[in-house]
Design an enzyme around this catalytic site. Sequence first.
Site, short mmCIF file in Angstrom:
data_model
loop_
_atom_site.label_atom_id
_atom_site.label_comp_id
_atom_site.label_asym_id
_atom_site.label_seq_id
_atom_site.Cartn_x
_atom_site.Cartn_y
_atom_site.Cartn_z
N CYS A 145 2.80 -1.21 -5.51
CA CYS A 145 3.99 -2.06 -5.67
C CYS A 145 4.76 -1.95 -4.37
CB CYS A 145 4.83 -1.55 -6.85
SG CYS A 145 6.42 -2.37 -7.01
N HIS A 191 7.70 -1.67 -3.48
CA HIS A 191 8.81 -0.71 -3.31
C HIS A 191 8.34 0.73 -3.14
CE1 HIS A 191 10.80 -4.21 -4.87
NE2 HIS A 191 11.99 -3.64 -4.84
N CYS A 193 3.31 -9.21 -2.31
CA CYS A 193 3.77 -8.74 -3.61
C CYS A 193 2.51 -8.35 -4.38
CB CYS A 193 4.51 -9.87 -4.33
SG CYS A 193 4.96 -9.53 -6.03
N GLU A 197 15.96 -0.11 -5.15
CA GLU A 197 16.94 -1.15 -4.79
C GLU A 197 18.36 -0.62 -4.85
OE1 GLU A 197 16.20 -5.01 -6.48
OE2 GLU A 197 14.12 -4.98 -5.79
N ASP A 224 7.26 -12.80 -1.36
CA ASP A 224 7.37 -11.76 -2.38
C ASP A 224 8.31 -12.25 -3.46
OD1 ASP A 224 7.30 -9.15 -3.64
OD2 ASP A 224 9.25 -8.76 -2.74
N SER A 225 8.31 -11.54 -4.59
CA SER A 225 9.24 -11.86 -5.66
C SER A 225 10.69 -11.58 -5.27
CB SER A 225 8.87 -11.04 -6.90
OG SER A 225 8.81 -9.67 -6.58
N1 DGN Z 1 7.12 -7.04 -5.42
C1 DGN Z 1 6.69 -6.61 -6.74
C2 DGN Z 1 5.33 -5.96 -6.63
O1 DGN Z 1 4.90 -5.52 -5.55
O2 DGN Z 1 4.64 -5.88 -7.65
C3 DGN Z 1 7.68 -5.63 -7.34
C4 DGN Z 1 8.98 -6.29 -7.76
C5 DGN Z 1 8.83 -7.04 -9.05
O3 DGN Z 1 8.57 -8.21 -9.06
N2 DGN Z 1 8.97 -6.36 -10.14
#
Ligand code: DGN
Length: 258
Positions: free
Chosen positions: A181, A183, A70, A149, A7-8
């Site tokens: 997303c 989160h 992600c 977060e 993931d990012s």
């Molecule tokens: N993990 C990213 C997503 O699911 O799109 C969200 C966090 C990000 O990179 N802005």
Amino acid sequence: APIGVFDSGVGGLTVAREIMRQLPDESLIYFGDTARVPYGTKSKDTVIRYSRQIVNFLLSKNVKAIVIACNTASALAMHKLQQEYIVPMIGMVRPGAIAAARATKNHHIGIIGTNATVKSGQYGKYLRELNPDVTVVTKACPLFVPLVEEGLIDDRITEDMVSRYLREFDQYQIDSLILGCTHYPLLQNPIKNFVGDNVTLINPAYETAKSLRELLKEREMEAESGHTAEYHYYVSDMEDQFLSFADRVLPCHVEKVQ
Ligand code: DGN
């Protein structure tokens, strides 16, 4: 061999959590690109380049399959990466779209995600392939990520943001909403409170773990049952924040990142 999950940043832990629940025998190697987060505001080329580097790293750890945990990377890079690598790969968009297409009765589906995910149109593309009659309504909700977060899940400010972003859906009578997303599943309660019981929330993290289970089964790649799963975590920066977020999300305590 372990499953590679990336993931990012920290958000993909909501996907790792679903894999741990649904596939308790599988070992995981998680990579969070915390130095370069967010991906949601970056271009397609950049997200592909970053994702490719991470896939190469995971392959160096001998993973047997890769989960792009992600939504942004799945929407922007999955297609390209699948052409480049032979390792089985699962992204989040297809499993999420399939679940939404199954859940909807009135064919009006809402999609929320980062700016990049929404702009990519990938969820809509899969949904229309599955059901040409579907009406798709999208809304980028970029401020949800920092709210989660910061741990502001049960907070007035989050309720306010939920109503600001989601009130646009009122006029479309959606009956299903894709939490597109990583989160957003953590905001399930405030979102549910706002949209009400008539809207089914689709959690692509859950659906992705389910697809992974099917893929491993199909290819006879499952870990032996009773095998003790090992979890290893790598991040590109900010270990402490990662560890505290992991403690909020995962069913198990994370001792250290590598
Ligand atoms: N993990 C990213 C997503 O699911 O799109 C969200 C966090 C990000 O990179 N802005």
